[in-house]
Design an enzyme around this catalytic site. Structure first.
Site, PDB file in Angstrom:
ATOM      1  N   ASP A 108       5.653 -10.114   1.243  1.00 20.49           N
ATOM      2  CA  ASP A 108       4.276  -9.826   1.648  1.00 20.49           C
ATOM      3  C   ASP A 108       3.670 -11.004   2.402  1.00 20.49           C
ATOM      4  OD1 ASP A 108       4.894  -7.746  -0.015  1.00 20.49           O
ATOM      5  OD2 ASP A 108       3.438  -8.251  -1.564  1.00 20.49           O
ATOM      6  N   ASP A 143      -0.128  -7.978   6.137  1.00 23.73           N
ATOM      7  CA  ASP A 143       0.898  -8.363   5.177  1.00 23.73           C
ATOM      8  C   ASP A 143       2.207  -8.360   5.951  1.00 23.73           C
ATOM      9  OD1 ASP A 143      -1.018  -8.362   3.190  1.00 23.73           O
ATOM     10  OD2 ASP A 143       0.123  -7.067   1.823  1.00 23.73           O
ATOM     11  N   HIS A 154       2.726  -1.586   3.552  1.00 21.92           N
ATOM     12  CA  HIS A 154       4.095  -2.078   3.665  1.00 21.92           C
ATOM     13  C   HIS A 154       5.032  -0.977   4.166  1.00 21.92           C
ATOM     14  CE1 HIS A 154       2.846  -5.175   0.396  1.00 21.92           C
ATOM     15  NE2 HIS A 154       2.165  -5.304   1.529  1.00 21.92           N
ATOM     16  N   ASP A 189       8.266  -1.091   4.200  1.00 19.79           N
ATOM     17  CA  ASP A 189       9.639  -1.176   3.706  1.00 19.79           C
ATOM     18  C   ASP A 189       9.979  -0.188   2.591  1.00 19.79           C
ATOM     19  OD1 ASP A 189       8.043  -2.659   2.000  1.00 19.79           O
ATOM     20  OD2 ASP A 189       9.318  -4.443   1.992  1.00 19.79           O
ATOM     21  N   CYS A 220      11.160  -6.326  -1.018  1.00 25.57           N
ATOM     22  CA  CYS A 220       9.863  -6.984  -1.275  1.00 25.57           C
ATOM     23  C   CYS A 220      10.024  -8.356  -1.919  1.00 25.57           C
ATOM     24  CB  CYS A 220       9.028  -6.140  -2.222  1.00 25.57           C
ATOM     25  SG  CYS A 220       8.596  -4.525  -1.607  1.00 25.57           S
TER      26      CYS A 220
HETATM   27  O1  DAV Z   1       5.776   3.341  -1.622  1.00 23.95           O
HETATM   28  O2  DAV Z   1       4.080   2.516  -2.602  1.00 23.95           O
HETATM   29  C1  DAV Z   1       5.844   0.181  -1.530  1.00 23.95           C
HETATM   30  C2  DAV Z   1       6.146  -0.976  -0.639  1.00 23.95           C
HETATM   31  C3  DAV Z   1       6.141  -2.231  -1.378  1.00 23.95           C
HETATM   32  N1  DAV Z   1       6.268  -3.407  -0.539  1.00 23.95           N
HETATM   33  C4  DAV Z   1       4.958   2.449  -1.750  1.00 23.95           C
HETATM   34  C5  DAV Z   1       5.059   1.231  -0.866  1.00 23.95           C
END
Ligand code: DAV
Length: 375
Positions: free
Chosen positions: A135, A206, A255, A257, A356
């Site tokens: 992040d 982020d 995010h 990813d 992450c």
């Molecule tokens: O699917 O809630 C998670 C990504 C975490 N970096 C989600 C996103």
């Protein structure tokens, strides 16, 4: 051929893959251009000392509803110790698995995130954690960038990585920090009909809202990353790189990813609910991640179970995958990948998985162009 500087449509992706496999070890301490080149050094986060985030309204757009009260009432207080211990044990297990695969692993020192802090405009009951370096940090080539995060409580938890950043700086890394965001009320949207929880008041992002494909990066706008944040990174990286903002179908976007993950040149894993077809991936083989295997009652403070696809590549044939995500292991094996299974469900609780919790500091191989050329 890889550099494709003359604007010739690049060769087929599978011949690219063969060319890339023999990449040499980079001469610099920090060098990483893709998500899949052979991994040599990686940061793995640490949860110890982590505390519940201090609530701010923009979290409503991304955090599971079950967490809203928790963050409102327990911001700055430690997470339950048994959950922290279980997750830290899994993080240690990831570090061991990567070391066994020949990767150098570095970790932040344990930190205490309980201290409250403030600016002239706002205050926070505490920090958050140093579990998710993805992040905070993005490595693009020989440059390591610290992101300007929109969560007030996370303005200082990334300091846990400063000793590592200074040591990379001493070994010739380029080290950039985006302008310190003020995070005043003007940054936060107030209308019910606003598309995003944040405005364009100042650049914020982020780092986990970006994916690296050599000289191209793919970004999403989200409830923590605004258009000026994306523009800032583009300008900081300069003309040698191009940041493409793509559309995704994710009302809770935070995010990229758990939405798409390139595993090798020409091989893209996507989230079936969120991926919107994009010309950038013309010529790529796209497969949909299977439904996550997590039991529905598993505690998830920060995110959805789609972190099942939040994986880390050791090289373009080898992926670290959660041990119990059997449908994922099946898909990857069928697709020609070797899987390194690691227990990681207790880390899921804290908002992420292998992608992450890591930052790949050095991968063999150099830059390249992998995406279809679009104007
Ligand atoms: O699917 O809630 C998670 C990504 C975490 N970096 C989600 C996103």
């Amino acid at each position: 051929m890889i550099h494709d500087r003359k604007g010739v449509r690049a060769m087929t992706v599978s011949s690219l893959a063969t060319t890339r496999r023999n990449g040499r070890s980079p001469a610099t301490a920090v060098s990483s251009y893709t998500e899949w080149d052979p991994l040599e050094e990686v940061i793995v986060g640490r949860l110890a000392g982590g505390v519940f985030p201090t609530w701010q309204e923009s979290m409503r757009a991304t955090m599971p509803p079950g967490s809203w009260r928790l963050f409102q009432e327990r911001g700055g207080q430690p997470f339950p110790q048994d959950l922290v211990d279980a997750a830290d044990e899994e993080l240690d297990g990831l570090a061991r698995a990567l070391e066994n695969a020949g990767v150098t692993v570095v970790r932040p020192e344990p930190a205490d995130h309980r201290a409250s802090f403030g600016t002239p405009h706002w205050s926070s009951s505490g920090g958050c954690y140093a579990a998710m370096p993805r992040d905070h940090l993005i490595v693009v080539g020989d440059t390591i960038v610290e992101s300007p995060m929109s969560w007030r409580c996370r303005q200082f938890d990334g300091d846990a990585f400063r000793p590592l950043l200074k040591s990379y700086f001493d070994r010739d890394a380029r080290w950039l920090q985006a302008p310190r965001p003020q995070l005043t009320e003007e940054l936060f949207a107030t209308g019910d009909h606003d598309e995003w929880a944040i405005t364009e008041f100042e650049p914020v992002f982020d780092a986990a809202d970006f994916m690296r494909f050599g000289r191209d990066l793919v970004a999403q706008r989200s409830h923590v990353t605004n258009a000026s944040g994306i523009r800032w990174l583009q300008r900081a990286l300069g003309d040698g790189f191009r940041v493409h903002t793509i559309e995704v179908n994710d009302p809770h976007a935070m995010h990229i990813d758990a939405t798409l993950l390139p595993l090798a040149p020409g091989k893209l894993l996507v989230n079936r609910e969120r991926y919107v077809p994009n010309q950038l991936f013309d010529g790529w083989e796209i497969r949909k991640a299977p439904q996550p295997a997590l039991p529905p009652d598993w505690p998830m403070y920060f995110c959805s179970p789609w972190v099942s696809m939040n994986m880390l590549s050791v090289d373009e044939r080898t992926v670290v995958v959660e041990r119990q995500e059997e449908p994922m292991i099946e898909l990857l094996t069928d697709w020609g990948f070797r899987c390194i299974p690691v227990d990681f469900r207790h880390v899921y609780t804290f908002g992420g998985s292998f992608h992450c919790v890591t930052v790949d500091v050095r991968r063999r191989g150099g830059d390249g162009r992998y995406l279809a050329r679009v104007r």
